[in-house]
Design a protein around this motif. Sequence first.
Motif, PDB file in Angstrom:
ATOM      1  N   PHE A  31       0.837  -1.192   0.000  1.00 19.66           N
ATOM      2  CA  PHE A  31       0.000   0.000   0.000  1.00 19.66           C
ATOM      3  C   PHE A  31       0.872   1.242   0.000  1.00 19.66           C
ATOM      4  CE2 PHE A  31       0.477  -1.646   4.292  1.00 19.66           C
ATOM      5  CZ  PHE A  31       0.943  -0.553   4.999  1.00 19.66           C
ATOM      6  N   GLY A  32       0.256   2.372  -0.353  1.00 24.82           N
ATOM      7  CA  GLY A  32       1.017   3.609  -0.393  1.00 24.82           C
ATOM      8  C   GLY A  32       0.189   4.786  -0.847  1.00 24.82           C
ATOM      9  N   THR A  33       0.879   5.810  -1.311  1.00 25.11           N
ATOM     10  CA  THR A  33       0.250   7.041  -1.778  1.00 25.11           C
ATOM     11  C   THR A  33       0.446   7.169  -3.285  1.00 25.11           C
ATOM     12  OG1 THR A  33       2.253   8.330  -1.369  1.00 25.11           O
ATOM     13  CG2 THR A  33       0.642   8.210   0.428  1.00 25.11           C
ATOM     14  N   SER A  34      -0.388   8.005  -3.911  1.00 24.29           N
ATOM     15  CA  SER A  34      -0.254   8.218  -5.352  1.00 24.29           C
ATOM     16  C   SER A  34      -0.250   9.708  -5.667  1.00 24.29           C
ATOM     17  CB  SER A  34      -1.377   7.519  -6.115  1.00 24.29           C
ATOM     18  OG  SER A  34      -2.617   8.091  -5.814  1.00 24.29           O
ATOM     19  N   TRP A  36      -3.471   3.917  -2.317  1.00 23.09           N
ATOM     20  CA  TRP A  36      -3.755   2.666  -3.012  1.00 23.09           C
ATOM     21  C   TRP A  36      -3.421   1.503  -2.105  1.00 23.09           C
ATOM     22  CZ3 TRP A  36       0.395  -0.469  -3.298  1.00 23.09           C
ATOM     23  CH2 TRP A  36       1.650   0.138  -3.173  1.00 23.09           C
ATOM     24  N   GLY A  37      -4.030   0.356  -2.385  1.00 20.21           N
ATOM     25  CA  GLY A  37      -3.733  -0.864  -1.655  1.00 20.21           C
ATOM     26  C   GLY A  37      -3.843  -2.045  -2.596  1.00 20.21           C
ATOM     27  N   TYR A  38      -3.086  -3.103  -2.323  1.00 20.87           N
ATOM     28  CA  TYR A  38      -2.988  -4.240  -3.220  1.00 20.87           C
ATOM     29  C   TYR A  38      -2.780  -5.505  -2.414  1.00 20.87           C
ATOM     30  CZ  TYR A  38      -0.774  -7.159  -6.828  1.00 20.87           C
ATOM     31  OH  TYR A  38      -0.444  -8.162  -7.705  1.00 20.87           O
ATOM     32  N   GLN A  39      -3.442  -6.578  -2.806  1.00 22.12           N
ATOM     33  CA  GLN A  39      -3.184  -7.882  -2.212  1.00 22.12           C
ATOM     34  C   GLN A  39      -3.049  -8.897  -3.333  1.00 22.12           C
ATOM     35  OE1 GLN A  39      -6.222  -9.598   0.315  1.00 22.12           O
ATOM     36  NE2 GLN A  39      -4.701 -10.856   1.339  1.00 22.12           N
ATOM     37  N   VAL A  80      -5.829  -8.241  -6.414  1.00 25.45           N
ATOM     38  CA  VAL A  80      -6.924  -7.288  -6.326  1.00 25.45           C
ATOM     39  C   VAL A  80      -6.380  -6.020  -5.672  1.00 25.45           C
ATOM     40  CG1 VAL A  80      -7.729  -8.186  -4.103  1.00 25.45           C
ATOM     41  CG2 VAL A  80      -9.306  -6.924  -5.559  1.00 25.45           C
ATOM     42  N   GLY A  81      -6.841  -4.880  -6.160  1.00 31.36           N
ATOM     43  CA  GLY A  81      -6.358  -3.624  -5.608  1.00 31.36           C
ATOM     44  C   GLY A  81      -7.388  -2.523  -5.706  1.00 31.36           C
ATOM     45  N   THR A  82      -7.134  -1.466  -4.955  1.00 24.58           N
ATOM     46  CA  THR A  82      -8.028  -0.313  -4.938  1.00 24.58           C
ATOM     47  C   THR A  82      -7.215   0.971  -4.959  1.00 24.58           C
ATOM     48  OG1 THR A  82      -9.631  -1.551  -3.626  1.00 24.58           O
ATOM     49  CG2 THR A  82      -9.890   0.838  -3.666  1.00 24.58           C
ATOM     50  N   THR A  86     -11.646   0.082  -8.266  1.00 26.13           N
ATOM     51  CA  THR A  86     -11.169  -1.253  -7.911  1.00 26.13           C
ATOM     52  C   THR A  86     -10.743  -2.002  -9.166  1.00 26.13           C
ATOM     53  OG1 THR A  86     -13.411  -2.149  -8.033  1.00 26.13           O
ATOM     54  CG2 THR A  86     -12.635  -1.420  -5.869  1.00 26.13           C
ATOM     55  N   ALA A  87      -9.756  -2.878  -9.002  1.00 23.19           N
ATOM     56  CA  ALA A  87      -9.244  -3.654 -10.130  1.00 23.19           C
ATOM     57  C   ALA A  87      -8.831  -5.037  -9.638  1.00 23.19           C
ATOM     58  CB  ALA A  87      -8.045  -2.955 -10.756  1.00 23.19           C
ATOM     59  N   GLN A  88      -8.931  -6.027 -10.520  1.00 26.95           N
ATOM     60  CA  GLN A  88      -8.450  -7.363 -10.183  1.00 26.95           C
ATOM     61  C   GLN A  88      -8.068  -8.110 -11.449  1.00 26.95           C
ATOM     62  OE1 GLN A  88     -11.656  -9.288  -8.091  1.00 26.95           O
ATOM     63  NE2 GLN A  88     -12.519 -10.103  -9.960  1.00 26.95           N
ATOM     64  N   GLY A  89      -7.266  -9.160 -11.275  1.00 24.68           N
ATOM     65  CA  GLY A  89      -6.888  -9.939 -12.432  1.00 24.68           C
ATOM     66  C   GLY A  89      -5.938 -11.065 -12.113  1.00 24.68           C
TER      67      GLY A  89
END
Length: 145
Positions: free
Chosen positions: A55-58, A70-73, A90-92, A101-104
């Motif tokens: 996770f972090g900033t954008s 943002w965050g990602y797993q 998956v991430g947001t 939101t995105a995933q793949g």
Amino acid sequence: MVSLMAVGASTASSSTFPGDGQDRDKKRVIELTLTFTGGSELPANPPAGTVYTEFGTSALTKTGQPYGTWGYQGVVLVNQGGGVTQEQAVGTFNTPEGQITAQGLNPRNTLRQAITGGTGKFKQASGYVSLEGTGETVTLHIFQP
């Protein structure tokens, strides 16, 4: 190295939403620089089943203006060695305009994830998020009705 959501550099927001009353098929491209601030980065040559978060900033790449967090797993599904992995992720993106939101299912470092929805100004969004190479460019390709 940061994954889908976690990356170093990219290029700002080139917003191309037509004004009200124009074509209903709208596309917007947002390029972001992502800064990793925490989580558990994926180790070198991870075994299948390895789960990690980042996770972090954008910021908008062209202007450097902060653009949220943002965050990602992710989970490694296959590791063929030599840096070749397949992962489900998956991430947001949490932006001042709403969340995306995105995933793949992707090979690591060559990411194309589907945008699965959004909130706020991104309500009913679709499209895809792309990441190339070492994860230094993240581009959101957003389509809205």
